[in-house]
Structures are given as C-alpha cells and as structure tokens.
Design a protein around this motif. Structure first.
Motif, PDB file in Angstrom:
ATOM      1  N   GLU A  60      29.060  86.998  38.532  1.00 42.24           N
ATOM      2  CA  GLU A  60      28.198  88.095  39.002  1.00 42.24           C
ATOM      3  C   GLU A  60      29.051  89.265  39.494  1.00 42.24           C
ATOM      4  OE1 GLU A  60      24.934  88.828  39.248  1.00 42.24           O
ATOM      5  OE2 GLU A  60      24.199  86.970  38.365  1.00 42.24           O
ATOM      6  N   ASP A  61      30.067  88.945  40.283  1.00 46.64           N
ATOM      7  CA  ASP A  61      30.946  89.977  40.832  1.00 46.64           C
ATOM      8  C   ASP A  61      31.682  90.731  39.706  1.00 46.64           C
ATOM      9  OD1 ASP A  61      32.052  91.302  43.144  1.00 46.64           O
ATOM     10  OD2 ASP A  61      33.929  90.243  42.729  1.00 46.64           O
ATOM     11  N   ILE A  62      32.218  89.990  38.757  1.00 44.72           N
ATOM     12  CA  ILE A  62      32.922  90.597  37.620  1.00 44.72           C
ATOM     13  C   ILE A  62      31.974  91.516  36.846  1.00 44.72           C
ATOM     14  CG2 ILE A  62      33.893  90.066  35.338  1.00 44.72           C
ATOM     15  CD1 ILE A  62      35.087  87.509  36.670  1.00 44.72           C
ATOM     16  N   SER A  63      30.765  91.045  36.613  1.00 39.61           N
ATOM     17  CA  SER A  63      29.783  91.827  35.855  1.00 39.61           C
ATOM     18  C   SER A  63      29.433  93.122  36.574  1.00 39.61           C
ATOM     19  CB  SER A  63      28.511  91.008  35.628  1.00 39.61           C
ATOM     20  OG  SER A  63      28.804  89.849  34.886  1.00 39.61           O
ATOM     21  N   LYS A  64      29.145  93.013  37.851  1.00 40.93           N
ATOM     22  CA  LYS A  64      28.740  94.187  38.632  1.00 40.93           C
ATOM     23  C   LYS A  64      29.873  95.178  38.842  1.00 40.93           C
ATOM     24  CE  LYS A  64      25.089  91.838  41.173  1.00 40.93           C
ATOM     25  NZ  LYS A  64      24.695  91.275  42.462  1.00 40.93           N
ATOM     26  N   ARG A  65      31.090  94.666  39.051  1.00 38.31           N
ATOM     27  CA  ARG A  65      32.219  95.537  39.380  1.00 38.31           C
ATOM     28  C   ARG A  65      32.900  96.147  38.169  1.00 38.31           C
ATOM     29  NH1 ARG A  65      36.238  92.934  43.426  1.00 38.31           N
ATOM     30  NH2 ARG A  65      36.858  95.099  43.580  1.00 38.31           N
ATOM     31  N   LEU A  66      32.823  95.482  37.006  1.00 36.29           N
ATOM     32  CA  LEU A  66      33.614  95.957  35.882  1.00 36.29           C
ATOM     33  C   LEU A  66      32.875  96.040  34.550  1.00 36.29           C
ATOM     34  CD1 LEU A  66      36.432  96.814  34.843  1.00 36.29           C
ATOM     35  CD2 LEU A  66      36.882  94.406  34.405  1.00 36.29           C
TER      36      LEU A  66
END
Length: 83
Positions: A60-66
């Motif tokens: 989720e973090d990877i998707s949202k941030r990058l």
C-alpha cells in the motif's frame, strides 16, 4: 519471509487512455470485434516482511508513494508468500 507483490496500476474511469484507444482502433482494423481496450501496468516486487499483513501494508505504501497517482490512477494489490 519473502513475499511477492503484484501491483496493477490503471487509469480511473473517465481519464484519457491514448494507448488503449490506439490499440483498440488497430485491433478493429485487423478485424477483431473489440469494444474497448484499457492499458495498465503490473509491477512484480519481491520483498522481505515478517507476515502477510506487513507485506500488504508495505505494498500500500509503495503504491501510494511511488507507483500510482491518486488523481488519475486506481491500483490493486495481490500478495503471496514466495517459496
């Protein structure tokens, strides 16, 4: 533990997809009965995490941030244990 993330990023409905429109037009010219084509990107990532819940959180973090632009993109995430 290693996990394989599969993150698919696609345009939200209503956003222009020139690549999909071009492919759709060309397939119709080749004689295929196509109603529409949507282009998306799929990222396959292997990462370390202590549990599937942590792996999903990192995805989720990877998707949202990058990987995804929240203004124009939707994304889906699949997580599986890598053996």
């Amino acid at each position: 533990m290693k996990y394989r993330l599969k993150i698919e990023v696609a345009l939200k409905p209503g956003h222009s997809d020139p690549e999909g429109e071009t492919i759709s037009r060309l397939l119709k010219e080749l004689g295929y009965a196509i109603s529409s084509v949507n282009v998306s990107k799929v990222y396959s990532i292997i990462l370390e995490a202590s549990a599937v819940r942590e792996a999903r959180s990192k995805a989720e973090d990877i998707s949202k941030r990058l990987l995804a632009n929240p203004t124009k993109d939707n994304y889906t995430i699949a997580v599986e244990e890598q053996r």
